[in-house]
Design a protein around this motif. Structure first.
Motif, PDB file in Angstrom:
ATOM      1  N   ARG A 104      -0.165   4.820  -1.887  1.00 42.81           N
ATOM      2  CA  ARG A 104      -1.524   4.944  -1.370  1.00 42.81           C
ATOM      3  C   ARG A 104      -1.571   5.375   0.091  1.00 42.81           C
ATOM      4  O   ARG A 104      -2.625   5.266   0.735  1.00 42.81           O
ATOM      5  CB  ARG A 104      -2.250   3.611  -1.566  1.00 42.81           C
ATOM      6  CG  ARG A 104      -2.397   3.191  -3.026  1.00 42.81           C
ATOM      7  CD  ARG A 104      -3.200   4.187  -3.836  1.00 42.81           C
ATOM      8  NE  ARG A 104      -4.558   4.289  -3.351  1.00 42.81           N
ATOM      9  CZ  ARG A 104      -5.569   3.549  -3.821  1.00 42.81           C
ATOM     10  NH1 ARG A 104      -5.357   2.669  -4.795  1.00 42.81           N
ATOM     11  NH2 ARG A 104      -6.788   3.697  -3.353  1.00 42.81           N
ATOM     12  N   GLU A 117      -8.119  -1.255  -0.830  1.00 39.27           N
ATOM     13  CA  GLU A 117      -7.924  -1.226  -2.273  1.00 39.27           C
ATOM     14  C   GLU A 117      -8.785  -2.279  -2.974  1.00 39.27           C
ATOM     15  O   GLU A 117      -8.435  -2.778  -4.041  1.00 39.27           O
ATOM     16  CB  GLU A 117      -6.445  -1.417  -2.618  1.00 39.27           C
ATOM     17  CG  GLU A 117      -5.580  -0.214  -2.270  1.00 39.27           C
ATOM     18  CD  GLU A 117      -4.184  -0.299  -2.860  1.00 39.27           C
ATOM     19  OE1 GLU A 117      -4.069  -0.223  -4.103  1.00 39.27           O
ATOM     20  OE2 GLU A 117      -3.220  -0.440  -2.088  1.00 39.27           O
ATOM     21  N   HIS A 137       0.845  -1.203   0.000  1.00 32.99           N
ATOM     22  CA  HIS A 137       0.000   0.000   0.000  1.00 32.99           C
ATOM     23  C   HIS A 137       0.878   1.249   0.000  1.00 32.99           C
ATOM     24  O   HIS A 137       0.606   2.213  -0.728  1.00 32.99           O
ATOM     25  CB  HIS A 137      -0.929   0.018   1.209  1.00 32.99           C
ATOM     26  CG  HIS A 137      -1.958  -1.074   1.228  1.00 32.99           C
ATOM     27  ND1 HIS A 137      -2.805  -1.317   0.180  1.00 32.99           N
ATOM     28  CD2 HIS A 137      -2.273  -1.981   2.180  1.00 32.99           C
ATOM     29  CE1 HIS A 137      -3.600  -2.328   0.481  1.00 32.99           C
ATOM     30  NE2 HIS A 137      -3.290  -2.741   1.688  1.00 32.99           N
ATOM     31  N   ASP A 141      -5.596   8.337   2.214  1.00 34.73           N
ATOM     32  CA  ASP A 141      -5.299   7.586   0.993  1.00 34.73           C
ATOM     33  C   ASP A 141      -5.262   8.559  -0.181  1.00 34.73           C
ATOM     34  O   ASP A 141      -6.300   8.887  -0.760  1.00 34.73           O
ATOM     35  CB  ASP A 141      -6.365   6.506   0.760  1.00 34.73           C
ATOM     36  CG  ASP A 141      -6.216   5.805  -0.580  1.00 34.73           C
ATOM     37  OD1 ASP A 141      -5.164   5.947  -1.227  1.00 34.73           O
ATOM     38  OD2 ASP A 141      -7.172   5.097  -0.974  1.00 34.73           O
TER      39      ASP A 141
END
Length: 408
Positions: A66, A274, A61, A314
């Motif tokens: 992200r 996600e 991630h 995010d």
């Protein structure tokens, strides 16, 4: 001994191996270190020679860009190592001990630690409860995808393996104790998996596969794993799971074909923020898809274990709400069906000792289940790229060649 190397996040899609500081018993300034932690003394710590440190989906991630992770953050929260030095306050561990390091950093002294809620320790991260090695907004403790790493509160945090030679024979299994095996198992436990249960696990990445192995260990009658990735679904089938290909549509119909009813007793979200849509929407990110689907397919009175990661920031979120971690959940369905939810970091220390004993006594083969694949430290950047492409492997960094030497 003063040299050290580690895997650093540089920018979205890019990691590299860098020369980094050898650890000392003081937390120094650096990428991601909370200013309030700079200069923090760690006389209760131990310095480890890293035997294994695994690449985790949570790391991905950050590497995808992200999160708000800063450049040059040293990655790695799944650590197994050998103690090479102890601080003056360490009483119960010695140089030469081979140990597993829970990814949660905890003090053992606060109210939450005393209640076994080590994922939300109150004393190790000045910003909020909970901390981890090499992770954004987790206090700035340097990661363990490196040659050497500092572990604070060593007497509390470290799990010593009882026999070093036996442990090295099973090191690819035991390395999973730092995170994914307890995390997957926690997902199954909090979902209420027991003898005879039917369970659906969303996600066939390493945590999902660990949850499936954990559900089998708990006595589930049927373990169904859903994913878009055919190779990862094949890996789930390799150790006795049923599978659902969510690229073909909502899992409910496929579950009914397997069980005769379109629902399961309990469910685990091993995907996180996600997530992608099901069926024809499977190429489109839809972060609430998995949670809403699990509420739909879980029987009334059941529970959802949610070890999948959800974040409060995010930058790549599909809309403004998702960028703040605010998702559109069908909570009415969850309420109407009296479903229970458990989220947050797994409190690794709640489970790691019993799972260690299951490994040492051949009750579970977690390395086989997740397809553990040893690599060198220098292979880490390419392995990050391969993992991001969806390969059905769990990469285990072997910075000193101790695993490879054992296997040869």
């Amino acid at each position: 001994m003063s040299s050290n190397r580690g895997v650093a996040y540089i920018e979205p899609g890019v990691v590299e191996v860098q020369d980094i500081d050898y650890p000392t018993f003081e937390l120094r300034d650096g990428p991601g270190v909370n200013p309030a932690n700079v200069g923090r003394k760690v006389p209760h710590g131990a310095i480890l020679k890293v035997v294994t440190s695994n690449i985790c989906g949570s790391d991905q991630h950050m590497v995808r860009g992200r999160t708000t992770a800063p450049p040059n953050l040293i990655l790695g929260h799944e650590i197994t190592g050998e103690i090479v030095e102890t601080g003056p306050d360490v009483e119960f561990h010695s140089v030469g001990d081979l140990v597993s390091v829970p990814f949660n950093i905890s003090c053992g002294r606060c109210k939450n630690c005393k209640e076994r809620k080590t994922g939300i320790c109150l004393n190790v991260n000045p910003d909020r409860p909970g901390s981890a090695y090499g992770y954004v907004d987790m206090g700035g403790w340097v990661g363990g995808q490196s040659e050497y790493v500092l572990v604070p509160y060593a007497d509390w945090n470290l799990l010593r393996f009882p026999d070093k030679d036996q442990a090295m024979e099973k090191i690819l299994d035991l390395t999973m104790l730092s995170d994914i095996f307890p995390t997957g198992y926690h997902g199954a436990v909090t979902a209420g998996v027991g003898v005879g249960s039917t369970v659906y696990i969303a996600g066939a990445g390493p945590v999902g596969l660990a949850a499936a192995a954990g559900a089998q260990l708990l006595g589930a009658a049927v373990v169904i794993v859903g994913d878009l990735n055919k190779d990862r679904l094949a890996q789930a089938r390799s150790f006795g799971c049923e599978t659902v290909d969510v690229s073909l549509g909502d899992p409910k119909d496929q579950i009914e074909q397997l069980l005769g009813v379109p629902e399961v007793d309990c469910a685990v979200d091993a995907v996180g923020f996600e997530a992608r849509g099901h069926g024809h929407g499977s190429s489109t990110e839809a972060p609430a898809t998995v949670l809403n689907s699990l509420m739909d397919i879980t029987a009334a009175g059941g529970a959802l274990g949610i070890p999948g990661l959800y974040v409060t920031g995010d930058p790549g979120g599909v809309d403004e709400a998702a960028q703040k971690g605010s998702l559109s959940l069908d909570l009415g369905t969850g309420w109407a069906k009296s479903l229970a939810f458990t989220t947050g970091q797994c409190p690794v220390m709640k489970y790691n000792r019993e799972l260690m004993m299951a490994i040492l006594h051949d009750k579970v083969q977690i390395a086989k289940a997740v397809n553990a694949t040893p690599i060198s430290l220098d292979q880490a950047p390419e392995s990050y790229r391969e993992f991001d492409s969806g390969v059905a492997r769990k990469y285990v960094i072997d910075p000193h060649g101790m695993v490879g030497a054992r296997a040869s």
